[in-house]
Write an enzyme that holds these catalytic residues in place. Sequence first.
Site, PDB file in Angstrom:
ATOM      1  N   VAL A  51      18.662  24.550  50.890  1.00 31.45           N
ATOM      2  CA  VAL A  51      18.409  25.402  52.050  1.00 31.45           C
ATOM      3  C   VAL A  51      17.348  24.721  52.908  1.00 31.45           C
ATOM      4  O   VAL A  51      16.247  24.441  52.422  1.00 31.45           O
ATOM      5  CB  VAL A  51      17.914  26.796  51.613  1.00 31.45           C
ATOM      6  CG1 VAL A  51      17.640  27.674  52.828  1.00 31.45           C
ATOM      7  CG2 VAL A  51      18.921  27.470  50.687  1.00 31.45           C
ATOM      8  N   VAL A  92      17.663  29.611  46.905  1.00 33.00           N
ATOM      9  CA  VAL A  92      17.229  28.285  46.471  1.00 33.00           C
ATOM     10  C   VAL A  92      17.338  28.130  44.958  1.00 33.00           C
ATOM     11  O   VAL A  92      17.606  27.039  44.459  1.00 33.00           O
ATOM     12  CB  VAL A  92      15.799  27.979  46.954  1.00 33.00           C
ATOM     13  CG1 VAL A  92      15.522  26.483  46.878  1.00 33.00           C
ATOM     14  CG2 VAL A  92      15.588  28.465  48.371  1.00 33.00           C
ATOM     15  N   LEU A 122      19.860  34.804  33.417  1.00 32.25           N
ATOM     16  CA  LEU A 122      20.856  35.649  34.062  1.00 32.25           C
ATOM     17  C   LEU A 122      21.049  35.178  35.505  1.00 32.25           C
ATOM     18  O   LEU A 122      20.097  34.808  36.191  1.00 32.25           O
ATOM     19  CB  LEU A 122      20.419  37.111  34.039  1.00 32.25           C
ATOM     20  CG  LEU A 122      20.556  37.829  32.695  1.00 32.25           C
ATOM     21  CD1 LEU A 122      19.791  39.139  32.715  1.00 32.25           C
ATOM     22  CD2 LEU A 122      22.028  38.058  32.352  1.00 32.25           C
ATOM     23  N   LEU A 164      24.490  46.650  29.181  1.00 32.88           N
ATOM     24  CA  LEU A 164      23.321  45.843  28.813  1.00 32.88           C
ATOM     25  C   LEU A 164      23.132  45.797  27.294  1.00 32.88           C
ATOM     26  O   LEU A 164      22.063  46.095  26.763  1.00 32.88           O
ATOM     27  CB  LEU A 164      22.050  46.376  29.487  1.00 32.88           C
ATOM     28  CG  LEU A 164      21.961  46.196  31.004  1.00 32.88           C
ATOM     29  CD1 LEU A 164      20.660  46.752  31.531  1.00 32.88           C
ATOM     30  CD2 LEU A 164      22.101  44.740  31.397  1.00 32.88           C
ATOM     31  N   ILE A 219      20.182  43.786  25.602  1.00 32.79           N
ATOM     32  CA  ILE A 219      18.875  44.376  25.875  1.00 32.79           C
ATOM     33  C   ILE A 219      18.707  45.661  25.069  1.00 32.79           C
ATOM     34  O   ILE A 219      17.648  45.931  24.492  1.00 32.79           O
ATOM     35  CB  ILE A 219      18.706  44.633  27.381  1.00 32.79           C
ATOM     36  CG1 ILE A 219      18.763  43.303  28.143  1.00 32.79           C
ATOM     37  CG2 ILE A 219      17.385  45.342  27.654  1.00 32.79           C
ATOM     38  CD1 ILE A 219      18.738  43.446  29.648  1.00 32.79           C
TER      39      ILE A 219
END
Length: 591
Positions: free
Chosen positions: A25, A51, A421, A476, A479
């Site tokens: 970028v 980015v 993630l 999830l 988690i």
Amino acid sequence: MPRMTAARAAVEVLRAEGVTDAFGVPGAAINPFYAALRDSGAIEHVLTRHVEGASHMAEGYSRAKAGNIGVCIGTSGPAGTDMVTGLYSASADSVPILCITGQAPVARLHKEDFQAVDIESIAGPVTKLAMTVREAAQVPGAVSKAFQLMRSGRPGPVLIDLPVDVQQTEIEFDPDTYAPLPVHRPAASRAQIEKAMAMLAAAQRPLIVSGGGVVQAEASALLVEFAELVGAPVVPTLMGWGSIPDDHPLMAGMAGLQTAHRYANASLLASDFVLGIGNRWANRHTGGLEKYRQGRSFVHVDIEPTQIGRIFAPDYGIVSDAHAALTRFVEVARVWRDAGRLPDRTAWADSCRARKQTMQRRTHFDTVPIKPQRVYEEMNRAFGAETRYVSTIGLSQIAAAQFLHVYRPRHWINAGQAGPLGWTVPAALGVCRAAPEATVVALSGDYDFQFMLEELAVGAQFNLPYLHVVVNNSYLGLIRQAQRGFDMDYCVQLSYENINSPGIGSYGVDHVKVAEGLGCKAIRVSEPADLLPALEEAKKLMATHQVPVLVEVILEPVTNIAMGTELDNTVEFEELAGNPKHAPTAILPLA
């Protein structure tokens, strides 16, 4: 001597080192470099939406093809800090990427200038070199050193930070006479290999553990030849998956916890000698070290000297590039075979194959909502041996390792140690850029997919087609599992009623609409019988539209909670060894 800006000299070094693509970028502090990039015309640029996404695209690009160096570019301040996650992921998995950032003028580095941050210190722990270049004349040498470091020893990332005034300063540099710096890779001696071979020959039930270093070194063919010569079954690590084809008679499966097979754990328990090549003895592979090491001796071959003995002390260690080591292993094994010095391992290999045939997990379920096992069963039907899979973390990745089949090196592309993630979408786009002829299939849970799904627009804009399977249980699961020890189920609710999405119910985000809104194609599946037709249709959509295609599979919300509370493979090892006090730690139910 030709004169040019330091930024242009940096671009010329990139070109001479073989760089043809970059991800990034633009921004104020890096714009002189972008101007040089434009004027050169030698390097194509892919504009990312985040980015961090650029850093993961660079990772996917490097991981997909031998010799590739992915390059990511950003401006000063938050652009550099955004890319630190990509640098960490690349460092953890020994992946060479080059991160180039802009910076405030040299005279203002200590004055808390706008977006001036000490990225050199921030990135230092997760790179082989992080350097703010304060003198323009140093720029070509700094970039050249970056390539030497990325390619020498254990591969890894480098960050070069260029203050804006340094970029604009003219220097003398002749690109026509530039030559890359020599690359150093340690090589095993004949004596070292013969000692390791003597230990292997003395064993009755040897195994070879093949790590990511075998893939990085392009040594997979040598690995297979060596295994065949000595008759030793091979257990690849998650990063080494594909170094031996899944259907090879000596492929014994993956051992450990989570991303493992019960039959591989059983074979490892039965072994008395393990030769590890290009692996780290990571805890997902070893689980509890006491059980993993009990009753067997170890030889460890790795390119990084400090890796020998880091996790545990082997009985013998060899510092060597995997290709160099396996070249010598093959040479010695041929001589020993012809001299009758290698014992017959047929019975041992047959016993490992028998476990592989009899300790498979069930995959065929017709229930609705769909069970995840059925998803991978249909993926194996839909995609051939040349498919390149991309995934990062979560129950989707764990189940993929248990159920999918990989037949080639660099066809399982995975963020192994860091597992951030959001990695999967940009990494898959980097793979597409590096291997435009490949069929690329990404795999995510719904949360991984949501972290950086804006990068789908990059695939649409730059015609980077790949197929993204999202197994959506809005749950999830990993988690939630980690919270069990705290007796809570807190802040893990992904599902909600989306009144604008009839038929979605309580699964929350309408991924199909989001993907289509970003210029991609998408299909939703909620019936098992529709899985294979959807995957086949998605392949046609990729070919027709040349954009990413999403296949979202609605899973039962609680399927993946049916896992053991103990994530230590010693539990499964004990169970397989005949101790019934523990249930298997299979992540997915066995029936």
